[in-house]
Design a protein around this motif. Structure first.
Motif, mmCIF file in Angstrom:
data_model
loop_
_atom_site.group_PDB
_atom_site.id
_atom_site.type_symbol
_atom_site.label_atom_id
_atom_site.label_comp_id
_atom_site.label_asym_id
_atom_site.label_seq_id
_atom_site.Cartn_x
_atom_site.Cartn_y
_atom_site.Cartn_z
ATOM 1 N N ARG A 1 0.770 -1.333 0.139
ATOM 2 C CA ARG A 1 -0.092 -0.004 -0.102
ATOM 3 C C ARG A 1 0.749 1.335 0.106
ATOM 4 O O ARG A 1 0.443 2.431 -0.009
ATOM 5 C CB ARG A 1 -0.828 0.060 1.273
ATOM 6 C CG ARG A 1 -0.144 0.104 2.358
ATOM 7 C CD ARG A 1 -1.303 0.102 3.848
ATOM 8 N NE ARG A 1 -0.617 -0.059 5.031
ATOM 9 C CZ ARG A 1 0.295 0.758 5.825
ATOM 10 N NH1 ARG A 1 0.648 2.190 5.093
ATOM 11 N NH2 ARG A 1 0.902 0.556 6.605
ATOM 12 N N GLY B 1 1.384 1.302 -3.816
ATOM 13 C CA GLY B 1 0.213 1.822 -3.366
ATOM 14 C C GLY B 1 -0.425 2.690 -4.519
ATOM 15 O O GLY B 1 -1.631 2.426 -4.586
ATOM 16 N N ASP C 1 -4.224 2.066 -6.260
ATOM 17 C CA ASP C 1 -5.326 2.925 -5.779
ATOM 18 C C ASP C 1 -5.719 3.511 -7.131
ATOM 19 O O ASP C 1 -7.015 3.648 -7.197
ATOM 20 C CB ASP C 1 -4.683 4.093 -4.751
ATOM 21 C CG ASP C 1 -4.496 3.531 -3.423
ATOM 22 O OD1 ASP C 1 -5.104 2.558 -3.090
ATOM 23 O OD2 ASP C 1 -3.721 4.294 -2.879
ATOM 24 N N GLN D 1 3.667 -8.804 4.787
ATOM 25 C CA GLN D 1 2.667 -8.514 5.507
ATOM 26 C C GLN D 1 2.446 -8.481 7.033
ATOM 27 O O GLN D 1 1.756 -7.592 7.453
ATOM 28 C CB GLN D 1 1.484 -9.759 5.387
ATOM 29 C CG GLN D 1 0.002 -9.213 5.637
ATOM 30 C CD GLN D 1 -0.972 -10.664 5.930
ATOM 31 O OE1 GLN D 1 -0.176 -11.646 6.411
ATOM 32 N NE2 GLN D 1 -2.063 -10.460 6.025
ATOM 33 N N GLU E 1 0.675 -4.437 3.706
ATOM 34 C CA GLU E 1 -0.182 -4.901 2.666
ATOM 35 C C GLU E 1 -1.593 -3.776 2.433
ATOM 36 O O GLU E 1 -1.713 -3.297 3.248
ATOM 37 C CB GLU E 1 -0.904 -6.220 3.179
ATOM 38 C CG GLU E 1 -2.191 -6.316 3.928
ATOM 39 C CD GLU E 1 -1.838 -6.315 5.265
ATOM 40 O OE1 GLU E 1 -2.755 -6.641 6.067
ATOM 41 O OE2 GLU E 1 -0.760 -5.860 5.757
ATOM 42 N N HIS E 2 -2.001 -3.859 1.226
ATOM 43 C CA HIS E 2 -3.082 -3.060 0.716
ATOM 44 C C HIS E 2 -4.169 -3.992 1.239
ATOM 45 O O HIS E 2 -4.651 -4.868 0.462
ATOM 46 C CB HIS E 2 -2.899 -2.687 -0.720
ATOM 47 C CG HIS E 2 -3.877 -1.844 -1.121
ATOM 48 N ND1 HIS E 2 -5.152 -1.579 -0.855
ATOM 49 C CD2 HIS E 2 -3.612 -0.684 -1.877
ATOM 50 C CE1 HIS E 2 -5.716 -0.604 -1.526
ATOM 51 N NE2 HIS E 2 -4.834 0.288 -2.037
ATOM 52 N N THR E 3 -5.301 -3.420 1.988
ATOM 53 C CA THR E 3 -6.278 -4.016 2.387
ATOM 54 C C THR E 3 -7.597 -3.711 1.524
ATOM 55 O O THR E 3 -8.621 -4.420 1.932
ATOM 56 C CB THR E 3 -6.598 -3.704 4.077
ATOM 57 O OG1 THR E 3 -6.844 -2.313 3.955
ATOM 58 C CG2 THR E 3 -5.406 -4.132 4.678
ATOM 59 N N LEU F 1 -8.067 -4.375 -1.975
ATOM 60 C CA LEU F 1 -7.767 -4.829 -3.242
ATOM 61 C C LEU F 1 -8.950 -5.865 -3.573
ATOM 62 O O LEU F 1 -9.497 -6.421 -2.711
ATOM 63 C CB LEU F 1 -6.501 -5.638 -3.493
ATOM 64 C CG LEU F 1 -5.203 -4.825 -3.014
ATOM 65 C CD1 LEU F 1 -4.021 -5.675 -2.934
ATOM 66 C CD2 LEU F 1 -5.106 -3.670 -3.749
#
Length: 194
Positions: free
Chosen positions: A45, A50, A54, A72, A77-79, A81
């Motif tokens: 992220r 990120g 995004d 992670q 981590e990007h939450t 996705l």
């Protein structure tokens, strides 16, 4: 070429970079989504990672992240996705990214991006896959690396047919043109060897 359904993007996770690189990541993510192409990337992220994710999500695109559990656990981590796969190692991450992608774009990045880029380039040279690879030389970022590859060829340490192995694009519009113009793979990937 056959139509692309997914593109793997390798890029940096640092936010301390010039705006020109941030803008390129945004344009790439948005452009993939607008073309209905799923983004495959490292699942982070932060930094360009990120931004590209995004931008693709904001434009209605699908984004698949693949992140090792040790990264992670650092809460990067990007939450948000479409899919996030948490895997056991960097090796598994890289293999899954290659298997799920129809093509690759290498944005500016650091050592991790170099690692991923050289692996996918080497695998193509070894004919383990024949998917398009586009080096996004935004603001001349990759020029020293491209010069080093030319030096290796000149010194006899590499036999790289640049036109077969990868294309270079100096702006994001040119990345999409290169992807559209790339020939369809001439042989299937031998994923059992990856």
């Amino acid at each position: 070429m056959t139509s692309l359904s997914s593109v793997c993007v390798y890029c940096g996770a640092s936010a301390q970079v010039a705006d020109v690189h941030k803008d390129a990541a945004h344009a790439l993510g948005e452009g993939l989504a607008q073309r209905g192409i799923r983004l495959i990337y490292g699942g982070g992220r932060v930094g360009l990672m990120g931004i590209v994710a995004d931008a693709a999500l904001a434009a209605g695109g699908e984004v698949v992240g693949i992140i090792p559990d040790h990264i992670q656990s650092m809460e990067v981590e990007h939450t948000g996705l479409t899919e996030l796969h948490v895997v056991d190692s960097m090796h598994t991450r890289k293999r899954m990214m290659v298997e799920r992608a129809d093509a690759f774009v290498i944005l500016p990045g650091g050592l991790g991006t170099l690692d991923e880029a050289f692996e996918v380039l080497t695998w193509k040279q070894l004919r383990l896959h024949d998917k398009p690879i586009i080096v996004a030389d935004v603001d001349g970022y990759w020029r020293p690396l491209l010069g080093l590859i030319d030096h290796m060829v000149a010194q006899g340490f590499a036999r790289v047919d640049r036109s077969r192995l990868y294309r270079v694009a100096d702006q994001i519009d040119a990345v999409f043109t290169a992807l559209e113009d790339a020939p369809a793979p001439s042989h299937p990937a031998h994923s059992r060897h990856l």
